[in-house]
Structures are given as C-alpha cells and as structure tokens.
Scaffold this motif. Structure first.
Motif, PDB file in Angstrom:
ATOM      1  N   GLY A  48       0.795  -1.217   0.000  1.00  0.00           N
ATOM      2  CA  GLY A  48       0.000   0.000   0.000  1.00  0.00           C
ATOM      3  C   GLY A  48       0.827   1.266   0.000  1.00  0.00           C
ATOM      4  N   ASP A  49       2.012   1.218   0.608  1.00  0.00           N
ATOM      5  CA  ASP A  49       2.884   2.400   0.633  1.00  0.00           C
ATOM      6  C   ASP A  49       3.934   2.377  -0.474  1.00  0.00           C
ATOM      7  N   ASP A  50       3.862   1.396  -1.372  1.00  0.00           N
ATOM      8  CA  ASP A  50       4.777   1.266  -2.515  1.00  0.00           C
ATOM      9  C   ASP A  50       6.212   0.941  -2.121  1.00  0.00           C
ATOM     10  N   ARG A  51       6.465   0.651  -0.862  1.00  0.00           N
ATOM     11  CA  ARG A  51       7.844   0.401  -0.429  1.00  0.00           C
ATOM     12  C   ARG A  51       8.264  -1.045  -0.639  1.00  0.00           C
ATOM     13  N   ALA A  52       7.318  -1.958  -0.782  1.00  0.00           N
ATOM     14  CA  ALA A  52       7.638  -3.377  -0.927  1.00  0.00           C
ATOM     15  C   ALA A  52       6.888  -3.964  -2.118  1.00  0.00           C
ATOM     16  N   ILE A  53       7.437  -5.042  -2.642  1.00  0.00           N
ATOM     17  CA  ILE A  53       6.832  -5.779  -3.750  1.00  0.00           C
ATOM     18  C   ILE A  53       6.748  -7.248  -3.346  1.00  0.00           C
ATOM     19  N   ALA A  54       5.604  -7.865  -3.584  1.00  0.00           N
ATOM     20  CA  ALA A  54       5.440  -9.303  -3.345  1.00  0.00           C
ATOM     21  C   ALA A  54       5.365 -10.019  -4.684  1.00  0.00           C
ATOM     22  N   SER A  55       6.020 -11.165  -4.765  1.00  0.00           N
ATOM     23  CA  SER A  55       5.974 -11.983  -5.975  1.00  0.00           C
ATOM     24  C   SER A  55       5.750 -13.432  -5.595  1.00  0.00           C
ATOM     25  N   GLY A  56       5.032 -14.156  -6.436  1.00  0.00           N
ATOM     26  CA  GLY A  56       4.717 -15.550  -6.139  1.00  0.00           C
ATOM     27  C   GLY A  56       5.018 -16.462  -7.308  1.00  0.00           C
ATOM     28  N   SER A  57       5.488 -17.681  -6.989  1.00  0.00           N
ATOM     29  CA  SER A  57       5.806 -18.673  -8.011  1.00  0.00           C
ATOM     30  C   SER A  57       5.209 -20.017  -7.596  1.00  0.00           C
ATOM     31  N   ALA A  58       5.727 -21.100  -8.156  1.00  0.00           N
ATOM     32  CA  ALA A  58       5.143 -22.417  -7.919  1.00  0.00           C
ATOM     33  C   ALA A  58       5.355 -22.930  -6.504  1.00  0.00           C
ATOM     34  N   ASN A  59       6.320 -22.391  -5.782  1.00  0.00           N
ATOM     35  CA  ASN A  59       6.599 -22.935  -4.446  1.00  0.00           C
ATOM     36  C   ASN A  59       6.969 -21.896  -3.406  1.00  0.00           C
ATOM     37  N   SER A  60       6.931 -20.610  -3.752  1.00  0.00           N
ATOM     38  CA  SER A  60       7.348 -19.612  -2.766  1.00  0.00           C
ATOM     39  C   SER A  60       6.743 -18.244  -3.042  1.00  0.00           C
ATOM     40  N   ILE A  61       6.730 -17.443  -1.972  1.00  0.00           N
ATOM     41  CA  ILE A  61       6.384 -16.026  -2.048  1.00  0.00           C
ATOM     42  C   ILE A  61       7.599 -15.251  -1.573  1.00  0.00           C
ATOM     43  N   LYS A  62       7.953 -14.207  -2.289  1.00  0.00           N
ATOM     44  CA  LYS A  62       9.109 -13.395  -1.898  1.00  0.00           C
ATOM     45  C   LYS A  62       8.670 -11.940  -1.732  1.00  0.00           C
ATOM     46  N   ILE A  63       9.199 -11.314  -0.693  1.00  0.00           N
ATOM     47  CA  ILE A  63       8.966  -9.902  -0.431  1.00  0.00           C
ATOM     48  C   ILE A  63      10.247  -9.150  -0.758  1.00  0.00           C
ATOM     49  N   SER A  77       5.144 -21.748  -0.007  1.00  0.00           N
ATOM     50  CA  SER A  77       3.710 -21.667  -0.272  1.00  0.00           C
ATOM     51  C   SER A  77       3.299 -22.743  -1.252  1.00  0.00           C
ATOM     52  N   GLY A  78       1.996 -22.745  -1.561  1.00  0.00           N
ATOM     53  CA  GLY A  78       1.506 -23.579  -2.637  1.00  0.00           C
ATOM     54  C   GLY A  78       1.832 -22.929  -3.973  1.00  0.00           C
ATOM     55  N   HIS A  79       1.236 -23.446  -5.045  1.00  0.00           N
ATOM     56  CA  HIS A  79       1.469 -22.901  -6.386  1.00  0.00           C
ATOM     57  C   HIS A  79       0.679 -21.602  -6.517  1.00  0.00           C
ATOM     58  N   VAL A 101      -6.870 -20.573  -0.225  1.00  0.00           N
ATOM     59  CA  VAL A 101      -6.635 -19.157   0.042  1.00  0.00           C
ATOM     60  C   VAL A 101      -5.814 -19.089   1.317  1.00  0.00           C
ATOM     61  N   GLN A 102      -4.586 -18.585   1.192  1.00  0.00           N
ATOM     62  CA  GLN A 102      -3.639 -18.587   2.305  1.00  0.00           C
ATOM     63  C   GLN A 102      -3.394 -17.173   2.799  1.00  0.00           C
ATOM     64  N   LEU A 103      -3.323 -17.017   4.118  1.00  0.00           N
ATOM     65  CA  LEU A 103      -3.059 -15.736   4.757  1.00  0.00           C
ATOM     66  C   LEU A 103      -1.728 -15.822   5.492  1.00  0.00           C
ATOM     67  N   TYR A 104      -0.772 -14.971   5.110  1.00  0.00           N
ATOM     68  CA  TYR A 104       0.567 -14.962   5.704  1.00  0.00           C
ATOM     69  C   TYR A 104       0.799 -13.657   6.441  1.00  0.00           C
ATOM     70  N   GLU A 105       1.579 -13.736   7.527  1.00  0.00           N
ATOM     71  CA  GLU A 105       2.099 -12.540   8.178  1.00  0.00           C
ATOM     72  C   GLU A 105       3.446 -12.224   7.547  1.00  0.00           C
ATOM     73  N   VAL A 106       3.594 -11.016   7.023  1.00  0.00           N
ATOM     74  CA  VAL A 106       4.788 -10.667   6.258  1.00  0.00           C
ATOM     75  C   VAL A 106       6.035 -10.650   7.129  1.00  0.00           C
ATOM     76  N   GLY A 107       5.949 -10.077   8.322  1.00  0.00           N
ATOM     77  CA  GLY A 107       7.126  -9.931   9.173  1.00  0.00           C
ATOM     78  C   GLY A 107       7.743 -11.251   9.588  1.00  0.00           C
ATOM     79  N   SER A 108       6.916 -12.179  10.042  1.00  0.00           N
ATOM     80  CA  SER A 108       7.420 -13.466  10.527  1.00  0.00           C
ATOM     81  C   SER A 108       7.444 -14.540   9.454  1.00  0.00           C
ATOM     82  N   GLY A 109       6.653 -14.358   8.410  1.00  0.00           N
ATOM     83  CA  GLY A 109       6.534 -15.382   7.380  1.00  0.00           C
ATOM     84  C   GLY A 109       5.620 -16.526   7.766  1.00  0.00           C
TER      85      GLY A 109
END
Length: 345
Positions: A48-63, A77-79, A101-109
C-alpha cells in the motif's frame, strides 16, 4: 579446472573438473540459489505504501524492497496464481492452483490461515475498495467474498487477523478474473466463455454483460474514476469499455500473442499491458495510441503491477525474473516511438 554454470532453475553453480584421472569427474564447489525464484513468476503486487513488492511462483512467495531491490523475506507456499497485500501491509493473501486461500504474516513469514476456499484454481484476488475484505474468483465457477476480522489466537493469547467467508456468487463458467470499481459500486467478473459480467457490489444484482472478445479475458482493470474498464484476452486484443452503458470504445490489436495482464496508472487513463510475446506496452486509453514498448524479458510475461504513485511498473516472467521499469524525466516523443515500433515490425 573450474567451470561456472547458469542453470534453468535460475541458480549458479561452480564445479571443479578433475581431468587427470582415468575416469574424469567433477566436484560442486559453490552454489548460488538465493534470492531469486526457481520457477515462473505468476503474480506480483505492490504494498500500500509502494515500499515493498510481493511476488509468487510455484513454491514460494518473496517480499522485495522497492528501493534496494533486495529480497527481504521468502515464504514457502503452494502454487501461487494470485496475491495481494492486506491493507496495512502486514499481511498478504495468496490464491493457489489447488484452490487454497492462504493468509501470511509478512514480518514473521508465518502461515496464519489456510482455507480450502475453492475446489479449483484461484485465478484472481481483489481487495474491496472499503478495505474491509476481499473477493476471490476461481475455476470452480464461484466468486467468494471474505471479510477481515480479528480473532483470538490460543497459541499466543493475542488477537490476529483472519478471513471470514460471508457470501458466494455462483457463475455458469469458470471465473478467470475479478475486479472492483474504485468507487465500490460495481464488480466485474471475467468468465471462460469470453464474456465479462458486471454486478452491483451491494446487492450482487446483474448490471451489464460485455461481449466482443473471441477468446477468454485473462485480466482486467478499472480506472481510478470508475469510468473505463480495460480487458485483455488470449485473442491478442485489448478492449476499452465504458462502464456507464457497457459500450466498447475501442478494440486494440495489442500484442503478437496472448495478453496476460493489463493495469491502469492510478488517477490517469494510461495503461500498461504484458503478454506471451515477451514485451510490455504502454497505452493511452483516451486517444488509443501506443506510447511505448518495453523489451527486456526473455520469456513470456505472466503478470504486472503498477505502483500507486504511478512511477514504477513491476513485471514477472517465465524467465523466473522480475523487472522494474521506472519513469524518467527524459521527454518522450511519440513520432520517434512509432518509428521504433515500425522497425520492430
């Protein structure tokens, strides 16, 4: 002798070759595997503040940090097919190929919640304009509405965020994309039969049906003033629609292959598109002019996101990479861009 190898998995390995023995062999000395994705990048979004970007692939989410380009965190993560930051940027919601539908906490993962929300792939996730919930669209023909709520966590004795399913809109075809109008009045739903259905958000009553694409609509977006809807399709066309009467303002033959994503620049009628032809294009939805073509990916471009300040675009590709495209102060001359486009053709 040492040799460095760049692998298809987007990693680098350094091997020592033993050529002096009767049976030549090799020894792995070093391997560089982080922080990049190992598979196709299928979804991207800005915080929301444009400071971070999230990306997702077949097995992971990266911040990722927008400013430093460094990977801040990796979560298994899942796919991933769709994702979005929750308002406040402390959580992220992911839609997977298996219907979770998965809900993650960004700070702790930490994975806070994993709901078997759908029986088919969750192709689209969109936060509601009032920021109180979100909507998911799936291959199981369902559009589901979720509210954000705080619940007590027995493990930590603290309150944490959770998703609560509140209602379902059943469709006759697979749902490929869902999108709210920024004024919160309308919900657009793209279906496998190549149509887009428009519903009133509060009552879910049907409003409009948009016909014209010859193949399914894969992505769509609505302008900040809620007047225009842009849809992109496997038929290689972008269509610009008026949301007042559902009329098609223009059909643009935009890419040489399926168009995978389209996004408006906030507070403008300018939009970006990306496709399997490996390029990103920048358009004016009022004059219908192609402003610029951006090349750089060496594989299909699956997804894109535009920052809220309108200065940065991020794209994810089959080549396992993300690319950031930033606005410059260099003047843009359309006649020169058209000449470049003509040379490409």
């Amino acid at each position: 002798m040492m040799v460095a190898l760049g692998l298809h998995s987007n990693s680098i390995q350094v091997h020592m070759l033993d050529m002096e023995t009767t049976s030549p062999g090799h020894t792995l000395l070093h391997s560089i595997t982080a922080p990049s994705h190992r598979t196709d990048v299928r979804a991207v979004c800005f915080s929301g503040d444009d400071r971070a970007i999230a990306s997702g692939s077949a097995n992971s989410i990266k911040i990722w940090s927008r400013s430093s380009r460094n990977c801040l965190h990796t979560m298994e993560s899942g796919h991933v097919l769709s994702l979005t930051f929750v308002p406040g940027d402390r959580h992220i919601v992911v839609g997977t190929k298996t219907g979770q539908v998965q809900l993650y906490e960004v700070g702790s993962g930490d994975l806070l919640q994993e709901a078997g929300a759908h029986s088919g792939a969750v192709w689209s996730v969109d936060v509601s304009p009032d920021r109180r919930g979100l909507v998911t669209g799936s291959a199981d023909h369902d559009v589901k509405f979720w509210d954000f709520e705080l619940i007590s966590d027995p493990a930590s004795q603290q309150r944490r965020l959770s998703l609560s399913h509140v209602r379902t809109l059943k469709m006759a075809e697979e749902v490929l994309c869902v999108c709210h109008s920024p004024n919160g009045r309308l919900l657009a739903v793209a279906l496998l039969d190549s149509t887009v259905k428009i519903f009133f958000t509060d009552s879910l009553k049907f409003s409009l049906s948009l016909y014209g694409h010859k193949l399914p609509v894969l992505s769509m977006d609505i302008t900040s003033d809620s007047t225009l809807l842009a849809t992109c399709s496997s038929d290689k066309n972008i269509r610009i629609w008026g949301l007042d009467f559902g009329d098609c303002h223009k059909s643009l033959f935009a890419h040489d292959d399926s168009i995978m994503g389209v996004k408006f620049v906030p507070d403008t009628h300018l939009l970006f598109s990306c496709g399997k032809d490996r390029v990103v294009k920048f358009w004016d939805a009022d004059s219908f002019d192609l402003i610029m073509t951006l090349e750089g990916h060496c594989g299909e471009v699956w997804c894109l996101a535009v920052s809220r300040d309108g200065n940065t675009v991020v794209t994810g590709s089959h080549d396992h990479s993300l690319r950031l495209w930033e606005r410059t102060d260099e003047p843009l001359i359309l006649s020169e861009e058209r000449e470049k486009e003509g040379e490409r053709c």
